[in-house]
Scaffold this motif. Structure first.
Motif, PDB file in Angstrom:
ATOM      1  N   LYS A  30       0.849  -1.189   0.000  1.00 45.28           N
ATOM      2  CA  LYS A  30       0.000   0.000   0.000  1.00 45.28           C
ATOM      3  C   LYS A  30       0.886   1.240   0.000  1.00 45.28           C
ATOM      4  O   LYS A  30       2.048   1.199   0.393  1.00 45.28           O
ATOM      5  CB  LYS A  30      -0.900   0.036   1.247  1.00 45.28           C
ATOM      6  CG  LYS A  30      -1.742  -1.204   1.453  1.00 45.28           C
ATOM      7  CD  LYS A  30      -2.847  -1.298   0.478  1.00 45.28           C
ATOM      8  CE  LYS A  30      -3.745  -2.505   0.791  1.00 45.28           C
ATOM      9  NZ  LYS A  30      -4.761  -2.694  -0.194  1.00 45.28           N
ATOM     10  N   GLN A  31       0.318   2.355  -0.424  1.00 47.61           N
ATOM     11  CA  GLN A  31       1.039   3.629  -0.483  1.00 47.61           C
ATOM     12  C   GLN A  31       0.481   4.575   0.572  1.00 47.61           C
ATOM     13  O   GLN A  31      -0.692   4.487   0.934  1.00 47.61           O
ATOM     14  CB  GLN A  31       0.866   4.283  -1.855  1.00 47.61           C
ATOM     15  CG  GLN A  31       1.398   3.485  -2.984  1.00 47.61           C
ATOM     16  CD  GLN A  31       1.165   4.144  -4.333  1.00 47.61           C
ATOM     17  OE1 GLN A  31       1.611   3.642  -5.316  1.00 47.61           O
ATOM     18  NE2 GLN A  31       0.458   5.257  -4.412  1.00 47.61           N
ATOM     19  N   SER A  32       1.335   5.498   1.028  1.00 46.61           N
ATOM     20  CA  SER A  32       0.881   6.521   1.955  1.00 46.61           C
ATOM     21  C   SER A  32       1.713   7.776   1.768  1.00 46.61           C
ATOM     22  O   SER A  32       2.913   7.702   1.485  1.00 46.61           O
ATOM     23  CB  SER A  32       1.025   6.030   3.402  1.00 46.61           C
ATOM     24  OG  SER A  32       0.509   6.999   4.301  1.00 46.61           O
ATOM     25  N   SER A  33       1.078   8.922   1.940  1.00 50.56           N
ATOM     26  CA  SER A  33       1.776  10.186   2.009  1.00 50.56           C
ATOM     27  C   SER A  33       1.828  10.560   3.488  1.00 50.56           C
ATOM     28  O   SER A  33       0.784  10.613   4.144  1.00 50.56           O
ATOM     29  CB  SER A  33       1.028  11.262   1.215  1.00 50.56           C
ATOM     30  OG  SER A  33       1.660  12.515   1.370  1.00 50.56           O
ATOM     31  N   GLY A  55      -8.040   0.173   5.030  1.00 49.11           N
ATOM     32  CA  GLY A  55      -9.478   0.082   4.780  1.00 49.11           C
ATOM     33  C   GLY A  55     -10.124   1.394   4.373  1.00 49.11           C
ATOM     34  O   GLY A  55     -11.332   1.442   4.178  1.00 49.11           O
ATOM     35  N   PHE A  56      -9.342   2.473   4.277  1.00 43.45           N
ATOM     36  CA  PHE A  56      -9.888   3.738   3.802  1.00 43.45           C
ATOM     37  C   PHE A  56     -10.011   3.708   2.287  1.00 43.45           C
ATOM     38  O   PHE A  56      -9.284   2.987   1.616  1.00 43.45           O
ATOM     39  CB  PHE A  56      -8.951   4.905   4.142  1.00 43.45           C
ATOM     40  CG  PHE A  56      -8.852   5.241   5.595  1.00 43.45           C
ATOM     41  CD1 PHE A  56      -9.979   5.567   6.332  1.00 43.45           C
ATOM     42  CD2 PHE A  56      -7.630   5.272   6.222  1.00 43.45           C
ATOM     43  CE1 PHE A  56      -9.887   5.903   7.664  1.00 43.45           C
ATOM     44  CE2 PHE A  56      -7.517   5.605   7.553  1.00 43.45           C
ATOM     45  CZ  PHE A  56      -8.649   5.927   8.280  1.00 43.45           C
ATOM     46  N   SER A  66      -2.834   7.774  -1.811  1.00 45.08           N
ATOM     47  CA  SER A  66      -2.534   7.401  -0.436  1.00 45.08           C
ATOM     48  C   SER A  66      -3.614   6.439   0.042  1.00 45.08           C
ATOM     49  O   SER A  66      -4.785   6.805   0.126  1.00 45.08           O
ATOM     50  CB  SER A  66      -2.473   8.658   0.448  1.00 45.08           C
ATOM     51  OG  SER A  66      -2.013   8.345   1.743  1.00 45.08           O
ATOM     52  N   ASP A  67      -3.217   5.187   0.325  1.00 50.70           N
ATOM     53  CA  ASP A  67      -4.158   4.121   0.679  1.00 50.70           C
ATOM     54  C   ASP A  67      -4.368   3.962   2.177  1.00 50.70           C
ATOM     55  O   ASP A  67      -5.390   3.438   2.599  1.00 50.70           O
ATOM     56  CB  ASP A  67      -3.641   2.767   0.168  1.00 50.70           C
ATOM     57  CG  ASP A  67      -3.379   2.740  -1.305  1.00 50.70           C
ATOM     58  OD1 ASP A  67      -4.240   3.200  -2.072  1.00 50.70           O
ATOM     59  OD2 ASP A  67      -2.302   2.249  -1.710  1.00 50.70           O
ATOM     60  N   VAL A  68      -3.356   4.309   2.978  1.00 49.07           N
ATOM     61  CA  VAL A  68      -3.395   4.038   4.416  1.00 49.07           C
ATOM     62  C   VAL A  68      -2.944   5.269   5.189  1.00 49.07           C
ATOM     63  O   VAL A  68      -2.290   6.164   4.644  1.00 49.07           O
ATOM     64  CB  VAL A  68      -2.498   2.834   4.794  1.00 49.07           C
ATOM     65  CG1 VAL A  68      -2.937   1.578   4.069  1.00 49.07           C
ATOM     66  CG2 VAL A  68      -1.034   3.120   4.527  1.00 49.07           C
ATOM     67  N   LEU A  69      -3.268   5.286   6.482  1.00 53.01           N
ATOM     68  CA  LEU A  69      -2.853   6.352   7.377  1.00 53.01           C
ATOM     69  C   LEU A  69      -1.819   5.792   8.345  1.00 53.01           C
ATOM     70  O   LEU A  69      -2.133   4.925   9.170  1.00 53.01           O
ATOM     71  CB  LEU A  69      -4.055   6.900   8.153  1.00 53.01           C
ATOM     72  CG  LEU A  69      -3.756   7.943   9.216  1.00 53.01           C
ATOM     73  CD1 LEU A  69      -3.176   9.209   8.588  1.00 53.01           C
ATOM     74  CD2 LEU A  69      -5.012   8.253  10.008  1.00 53.01           C
ATOM     75  N   VAL A  70      -0.584   6.250   8.229  1.00 57.92           N
ATOM     76  CA  VAL A  70       0.480   5.837   9.135  1.00 57.92           C
ATOM     77  C   VAL A  70       0.313   6.623  10.434  1.00 57.92           C
ATOM     78  O   VAL A  70       0.097   7.838  10.410  1.00 57.92           O
ATOM     79  CB  VAL A  70       1.862   6.101   8.502  1.00 57.92           C
ATOM     80  CG1 VAL A  70       2.977   5.774   9.476  1.00 57.92           C
ATOM     81  CG2 VAL A  70       2.024   5.284   7.220  1.00 57.92           C
TER      82      VAL A  70
END
Length: 95
Positions: A30-33, A55-56, A66-70
């Motif tokens: 997954k990718q995230s900014s 799951g967002f 951006s797929d996920v929240l770190v």
């Protein structure tokens, strides 16, 4: 839980950020900014385990998906990433 496999500057983001590619094992990559430039360099991040919310619906941040929240804690010195105190497999659920 995920492991950062690639990190680079996100030059098109409004605020300083990194583009992250994170391995979540069975969930895939997954990718995230992430706005974590105050305390970390891209080299510091590769191989690091992180806790993230999945799951967002994907969002576009400066043209980057951006797929996920770190997750991290906000401090006066910048965001401090939340990490486990022992190695866990990528994709492990948070309880």
């Amino acid at each position: 839980m995920g492991i950062i496999v690639r990190a680079e500057a996100h030059d098109t983001a409004r605020d300083p950020a990194y583009r992250l590619w994170i391995d979540f094992g069975p969930l895939g990559e997954k990718q995230s900014s992430a706005q974590i430039t105050d305390r970390y360099t891209p080299d510091d991040l590769v191989g690091r385990q992180v806790i993230a919310v999945t799951g967002f619906e994907p969002r576009r941040v400066g043209g980057f998906r951006s797929d996920v929240l770190v997750l991290g804690a906000l401090t006066d010195g910048g965001v401090v990433l939340l990490t486990p105190d022992a190695d866990v497999p990528p994709g492990s659920e948070i309880a």
